[in-house]
Design a protein around this motif. Structure first.
Motif, PDB file in Angstrom:
ATOM      1  N   MET A  56       0.936  -1.274  -0.030  1.00 37.09           N
ATOM      2  CA  MET A  56       0.147  -0.173   0.162  1.00 37.09           C
ATOM      3  C   MET A  56       1.029   1.106   0.084  1.00 37.09           C
ATOM      4  O   MET A  56       1.665   1.158   0.094  1.00 37.09           O
ATOM      5  N   GLU A  57       0.444   2.654  -0.595  1.00 35.73           N
ATOM      6  CA  GLU A  57       1.416   3.724  -0.536  1.00 35.73           C
ATOM      7  C   GLU A  57       0.420   4.209   0.594  1.00 35.73           C
ATOM      8  O   GLU A  57      -1.066   4.336   0.479  1.00 35.73           O
TER       9      GLU A  57
ATOM     10  N   CYS B 289      -4.275  11.875  10.054  1.00 35.08           N
ATOM     11  CA  CYS B 289      -3.919  10.429  10.306  1.00 35.08           C
ATOM     12  C   CYS B 289      -3.622   9.950   9.097  1.00 35.08           C
ATOM     13  O   CYS B 289      -3.828  10.262   7.931  1.00 35.08           O
ATOM     14  N   PRO B 290      -3.410   8.572   9.027  1.00 29.43           N
ATOM     15  CA  PRO B 290      -2.099   7.936   8.109  1.00 29.43           C
ATOM     16  C   PRO B 290      -3.547   7.889   6.580  1.00 29.43           C
ATOM     17  O   PRO B 290      -4.442   7.396   7.290  1.00 29.43           O
ATOM     18  N   VAL B 291      -3.431   8.417   5.657  1.00 29.62           N
ATOM     19  CA  VAL B 291      -3.826   7.874   4.479  1.00 29.62           C
ATOM     20  C   VAL B 291      -3.461   7.118   3.215  1.00 29.62           C
ATOM     21  O   VAL B 291      -2.265   6.945   3.027  1.00 29.62           O
ATOM     22  N   GLN B 292      -4.596   6.339   2.992  1.00 28.24           N
ATOM     23  CA  GLN B 292      -4.174   5.076   1.439  1.00 28.24           C
ATOM     24  C   GLN B 292      -4.608   6.247   0.524  1.00 28.24           C
ATOM     25  O   GLN B 292      -5.164   6.866   0.181  1.00 28.24           O
ATOM     26  N   ASN B 293      -3.111   6.355  -0.343  1.00 22.41           N
ATOM     27  CA  ASN B 293      -3.418   6.444  -1.630  1.00 22.41           C
ATOM     28  C   ASN B 293      -3.138   5.030  -2.822  1.00 22.41           C
ATOM     29  O   ASN B 293      -2.185   5.031  -2.562  1.00 22.41           O
ATOM     30  N   ILE B 294      -3.914   6.362  -4.418  1.00 24.81           N
ATOM     31  CA  ILE B 294      -4.074   5.338  -5.276  1.00 24.81           C
ATOM     32  C   ILE B 294      -3.723   6.022  -6.498  1.00 24.81           C
ATOM     33  O   ILE B 294      -4.217   6.738  -6.406  1.00 24.81           O
TER      34      ILE B 294
ATOM     35  N   LEU C  24      -1.868  10.926  -8.220  1.00 28.57           N
ATOM     36  CA  LEU C  24      -2.121  10.293  -7.593  1.00 28.57           C
ATOM     37  C   LEU C  24      -4.218  10.230  -7.935  1.00 28.57           C
ATOM     38  O   LEU C  24      -4.378  11.263  -8.267  1.00 28.57           O
ATOM     39  N   SER C  25      -4.646   9.491  -7.492  1.00 33.57           N
ATOM     40  CA  SER C  25      -6.049   9.252  -7.853  1.00 33.57           C
ATOM     41  C   SER C  25      -7.263   9.303  -6.941  1.00 33.57           C
ATOM     42  O   SER C  25      -8.037   9.740  -6.914  1.00 33.57           O
ATOM     43  N   GLU C  26      -6.778   8.449  -5.632  1.00 32.89           N
ATOM     44  CA  GLU C  26      -7.859   8.391  -4.482  1.00 32.89           C
ATOM     45  C   GLU C  26      -6.841   8.431  -3.329  1.00 32.89           C
ATOM     46  O   GLU C  26      -5.888   7.903  -3.388  1.00 32.89           O
ATOM     47  N   THR C  27      -7.019   9.019  -2.593  1.00 32.25           N
ATOM     48  CA  THR C  27      -7.143   9.378  -1.587  1.00 32.25           C
ATOM     49  C   THR C  27      -7.962   8.472  -0.061  1.00 32.25           C
ATOM     50  O   THR C  27      -9.490   9.241  -0.100  1.00 32.25           O
ATOM     51  N   ILE C  28      -7.414   7.105   0.427  1.00 30.19           N
ATOM     52  CA  ILE C  28      -8.564   6.808   1.812  1.00 30.19           C
ATOM     53  C   ILE C  28      -8.193   7.386   3.377  1.00 30.19           C
ATOM     54  O   ILE C  28      -7.760   7.471   3.092  1.00 30.19           O
ATOM     55  N   ALA C  29      -9.069   8.112   4.004  1.00 31.27           N
ATOM     56  CA  ALA C  29      -8.844   8.333   5.249  1.00 31.27           C
ATOM     57  C   ALA C  29      -9.900   7.733   6.010  1.00 31.27           C
ATOM     58  O   ALA C  29     -11.454   8.095   5.803  1.00 31.27           O
TER      59      ALA C  29
ATOM     60  N   LEU D  34     -13.260  13.954  12.352  1.00 36.01           N
ATOM     61  CA  LEU D  34     -14.488  14.245  11.914  1.00 36.01           C
ATOM     62  C   LEU D  34     -15.458  12.967  11.570  1.00 36.01           C
ATOM     63  O   LEU D  34     -16.776  12.194  12.116  1.00 36.01           O
ATOM     64  N   CYS D  35     -15.206  12.598  10.844  1.00 37.44           N
ATOM     65  CA  CYS D  35     -15.717  11.515   9.336  1.00 37.44           C
ATOM     66  C   CYS D  35     -14.469  10.712   8.720  1.00 37.44           C
ATOM     67  O   CYS D  35     -13.189  11.703   8.812  1.00 37.44           O
ATOM     68  N   ASN D  36     -14.898   9.944   7.893  1.00 36.80           N
ATOM     69  CA  ASN D  36     -14.084   9.129   7.181  1.00 36.80           C
ATOM     70  C   ASN D  36     -14.497   9.515   6.102  1.00 36.80           C
ATOM     71  O   ASN D  36     -15.364  10.151   5.190  1.00 36.80           O
ATOM     72  N   ALA D  37     -13.386   9.483   4.951  1.00 36.35           N
ATOM     73  CA  ALA D  37     -13.431  10.196   4.084  1.00 36.35           C
ATOM     74  C   ALA D  37     -12.807   9.499   2.531  1.00 36.35           C
ATOM     75  O   ALA D  37     -12.032   8.342   3.350  1.00 36.35           O
ATOM     76  N   ARG D  38     -13.393   9.880   1.173  1.00 35.35           N
ATOM     77  CA  ARG D  38     -12.439   8.695  -0.154  1.00 35.35           C
ATOM     78  C   ARG D  38     -12.580  10.441  -0.700  1.00 35.35           C
ATOM     79  O   ARG D  38     -13.803  11.208  -0.570  1.00 35.35           O
ATOM     80  N   MET D  39     -11.327  11.119  -0.923  1.00 34.61           N
ATOM     81  CA  MET D  39     -10.878  11.339  -1.958  1.00 34.61           C
ATOM     82  C   MET D  39     -11.101  10.928  -3.584  1.00 34.61           C
ATOM     83  O   MET D  39      -9.777  10.404  -2.994  1.00 34.61           O
TER      84      MET D  39
END
Ligand code: AMP
Length: 350
Positions: free
Chosen positions: A184-185, A202-207, A213-218, A302-307
């Motif tokens: 994972m990145e 917090c650490p986030v995952q980057n795809i 960068l296409s997507e970040t998952i937090a 405050l909440c989870n997120a996907r960018m």
């Protein structure tokens, strides 16, 4: 402390500058954008704009005189021209200089006792051959300078590729890194103020797709102990470099859960855009706070997120997102869409 109503100078006029200027305005500051292009995305939301080249020393001096502090949203600025105005720039230009050079950057990280992919600096085809033999293949050849979004890099799969690869990157200085088959990145964004206080997101995952960068998952789906280790690394780098401002630390998570630092960015980062809609303090506000000497804000999620980034023609779908109740749409006001160009992003909150 630089109080509200002061003017923050921002070198660079892209989307990061635009979001910095918006955050500055929310806290009652004015933004002054310095950018070589007219009608850049940041100029539209800033009080002042200077349109001049990054190495125009006269324009830079006048810009510095008109602002109270300077930060940057763009890394490929020739540092030599910034010497005369360096006193006002945060993070310090020594950090910018380090992050402009992949070899110096990785050496600095290693000096702090933090692991990177194994690498060898390369200055010629002969050195490249020796490096490929010592590191083993596959390996990634990257230009030492001016690389971003996968530009100036190529994967070496066999020694027969050396001739073409060396010609292809067309650079005097390069780096050969072992190819990491990461699980994972991730990235961690850390802010540090002049007193040494730090705050981490917090650490986030980057795809990535096509190296962009296409997507970040937090948050990233890693164990709490690995998340702690990643944050510790980011803090150690910020401390070790005496950062005043914000920095993104990109890392690979290996198959056996080791963390290898890949890249540092001493500015707000694409993988932190989700913080605008999902954290108490966004990465942009945090940058303004850090460089102006305000207390750092809470990085609480405050909440989870996907960018997701809207790249090139993805922008055509903008209207679809306005109808989704959990989608926050951000458009950068760029007039022309081109392949690979970041036109906006959407953060989905959960
Ligand atoms: P960079 O320009 O160093 O951020 O690299 C862009 C992307 O290329 C990274 O986000 C990775 O997906 C990939 N990459 C870079 N270096 C390596 C490596 N040593 N091994 C495997 N993949 C890599």
């Amino acid at each position: 402390m630089i109080p509200p109503a002061s003017t923050i100078g921002i070198l660079g006029g892209g989307q990061l500058g635009r979001m910095l200027a918006i955050a500055a305005a929310k806290l009652g500051y004015h933004a002054h954008i310095y950018c070589p292009e007219k009608d850049c995305p940041a100029a539209e939301v800033a009080k002042f704009t200077t349109v001049a080249a990054y190495d125009d020393r006269t324009a830079l001096k006048a810009f510095a005189k008109s602002v109270d502090v300077i930060t940057y949203e763009f890394e490929n600025i020739p540092v030599a021209a910034l010497g005369a105005i360096a006193g006002k720039i945060k993070p310090d230009i020594s950090i910018l200089e380090l992050c402009q050079h992949r070899v110096l950057e990785k050496q600095a990280v290693n000096r702090l006792g933090i692991a990177t992919a194994p690498f060898v600096p390369v200055h010629s085809k002969k050195e490249l051959l020796a490096a490929a033999k010592s590191l083993g293949l596959p390996a990634v050849l990257k230009t030492a300078r001016m690389g971003y979004d996968g530009k100036g890099q190529t994967t070496l799969k066999s020694l027969s590729m050396i001739e073409t690869a060396w010609k292809g990157i067309n650079a005097a200085e390069a780096i050969l890194e072992s190819f990491i088959t990461f699980r994972m990145e991730i990235s961690v964004i850390v802010a540090r103020d002049a007193k040494g206080t730090m705050a981490c997101y917090c650490p986030v995952q980057n795809i990535h797709k096509n190296h962009i960068l296409s997507e970040t998952i937090a948050p990233a789906s890693i164990s709490p102990s690995l998340a702690k280790k990643a944050e510790k690394i980011a803090r150690a780098i910020a401390e070790g470099l005496s950062l005043v401002g914000i920095m993104a630390v990109e890392m690979f998570v290996t198959q056996d859960d080791k963390l290898l630092v890949n890249e540092l960015a001493p500015r707000p980062h694409n993988s932190g855009h989700w913080t605008i809609d999902a954290c108490v303090t966004s990465q942009f506000e945090q940058t303004i706070r850090a460089v102006c000497g305000l207390p750092l804000g809470s990085t609480r999620r405050l909440c989870n997120a996907r960018m997701i980034n809207l790249i090139g023609d993805d922008i055509k779908d903008w209207q679809r997102y306005t109808a989704m109740p959990n989608a926050k749409l951000h458009l950068y006001g760029k007039k022309e869409s081109r392949a690979g160009r970041k036109m906006g992003h959407v953060t989905f909150i959960y």
